[in-house]
Design an enzyme around this catalytic site. Structure first.
Site, PDB file in Angstrom:
ATOM      1  N   LEU A 141       0.871  -1.168   0.000  1.00  0.00           N
ATOM      2  CA  LEU A 141       0.000   0.000   0.000  1.00  0.00           C
ATOM      3  C   LEU A 141       0.910   1.220   0.000  1.00  0.00           C
ATOM      4  CD1 LEU A 141      -2.727  -0.846   2.710  1.00  0.00           C
ATOM      5  CD2 LEU A 141      -2.964  -0.967   0.219  1.00  0.00           C
ATOM      6  N   ASP A 142       0.472   2.282  -0.657  1.00  0.00           N
ATOM      7  CA  ASP A 142       1.231   3.527  -0.597  1.00  0.00           C
ATOM      8  C   ASP A 142       1.387   3.955   0.860  1.00  0.00           C
ATOM      9  OD1 ASP A 142       1.326   3.637  -3.350  1.00  0.00           O
ATOM     10  OD2 ASP A 142      -0.421   4.954  -3.531  1.00  0.00           O
ATOM     11  N   ARG A 143       2.452   4.682   1.140  1.00  0.00           N
ATOM     12  CA  ARG A 143       2.723   5.131   2.512  1.00  0.00           C
ATOM     13  C   ARG A 143       1.502   5.804   3.148  1.00  0.00           C
ATOM     14  NH1 ARG A 143       8.133   7.986   4.378  1.00  0.00           N
ATOM     15  NH2 ARG A 143       7.758   8.018   6.599  1.00  0.00           N
TER      16      ARG A 143
END
Length: 302
Positions: A141-143
């Protein structure tokens, strides 16, 4: 009738493993159980943190242990207990760990950040049981995206999940808080995603001009400022939802990279809410679902 003593069990890993049959103190129990070691040697096991009771490290000689507990003497000191930061374990077994990640926490190390990541915390967690244990990245997942992620605990599980991800994942649902009032209650967004030299993803409507991406959306509720969207991925491309929300003129709140003009909630308005997938070993279908972040709900009350 003779007093029943501790029962040693053969097990790969610890030096000794004993079942506790009656309430007693830890040091006398170990001295009675390990005849081959001196009192000083046993004290050293405790001092060095090599003794665990029900997998919790114990160093105090007078610790009271009870019937039904298990005492292990490890070959090396037990790693200190991991306190998770921005991470919660939803499920764990021999093959996988399913977690909920907070916004702001990296899935794995980057050039700038190597310490505070979900991967590092989970690695420390599994090494508490045995130092050679590892975790493996399955997907990311993106940060700034929160929500559900899966890590593997062995290479076989990792490869099976990665190689068959599209077939094994039965449902992958996100919620997004987007800018503006979305008029259409539901729909489908389809495009071919490409990436610029500066790593910015964008859509092409020309068939096969990039990676095919399909997102299904449904508006859950909204006001004149924001809309709460439920999004189901038919494909899982890099930044797919972020690009597709920009494409329909409603970028995700806080996503300046893809067209957002403000950030009233102090984070990216994207959350991986639900994941349904086949277990890589048992084949059992597992379902995990989390709550919609409060910040999303509060924005809709304005």
């Amino acid at each position: 009738m003779a007093k029943k003593g501790p029962t040693p069990r053969k097990k790969k890993g610890p030096l000794f493993t004993f079942d506790v049959h009656e309430t007693t103190e830890l040091l006398p129990f170990l001295m009675d159980s390990i005849k081959s070691k001196s009192r000083n040697s046993i004290k050293s096991f405790l001092t060095r943190g090599q003794v665990v009771v029900n997998d919790e490290p114990v160093t105090k000689h007078s610790t009271v242990i009870k019937k039904g507990q298990t005492v292990k003497v490890l070959k090396t000191p037990a790693p200190s207990k991991v306190t998770f930061n921005g991470l919660k374990i939803l499920h764990e077994d021999e093959d996988i760990i399913v977690v909920e990640k907070d916004s702001g926490l990296l899935s794995m190390a980057s050039d700038k950040e190597k310490e505070q990541t979900a991967y590092k915390q989970l690695t420390e967690h599994v090494k508490r049981e045995q130092l050679k244990n590892r975790v493996f990245i399955v997907h990311r997942l993106d940060r700034d995206t929160s929500g559900i992620m899966v890590y593997a605990k062995n290479e076989e599980a990792k490869l099976k999940l990665q190689d068959n991800w599209k077939d094994m994942v039965k449902e992958r649902t996100y919620v997004a808080l987007v800018e503006g009032y979305v008029k259409k209650p539901e729909g489908k967004i389809e495009s071919w995603l490409k990436e610029t030299k500066t790593f910015l993803m964008y859509s092409s409507q020309r068939k096969n001009d990039g990676k095919h991406a399909v997102t299904h959306y449904k508006k859950l509720k909204g006001n004149k400022y924001f809309s709460l969207m439920e999004l189901e991925l038919e494909t899982g491309r890099k930044n797919q939802i972020r690009v597709h929300m920009q494409d329909i003129g409603h970028p995700i709140v806080g996503d300046k990279k893809y067209g957002a003009t403000s950030n009233q909630i102090g984070r990216l308005g994207l959350h991986a809410k639900a994941l349904v997938f086949e277990h890589p070993t048992s084949g059992k279908v597992l379902k995990f679902e989390t709550k919609i972040p409060q910040a999303f709900q509060k924005a809709l009350q304005k």
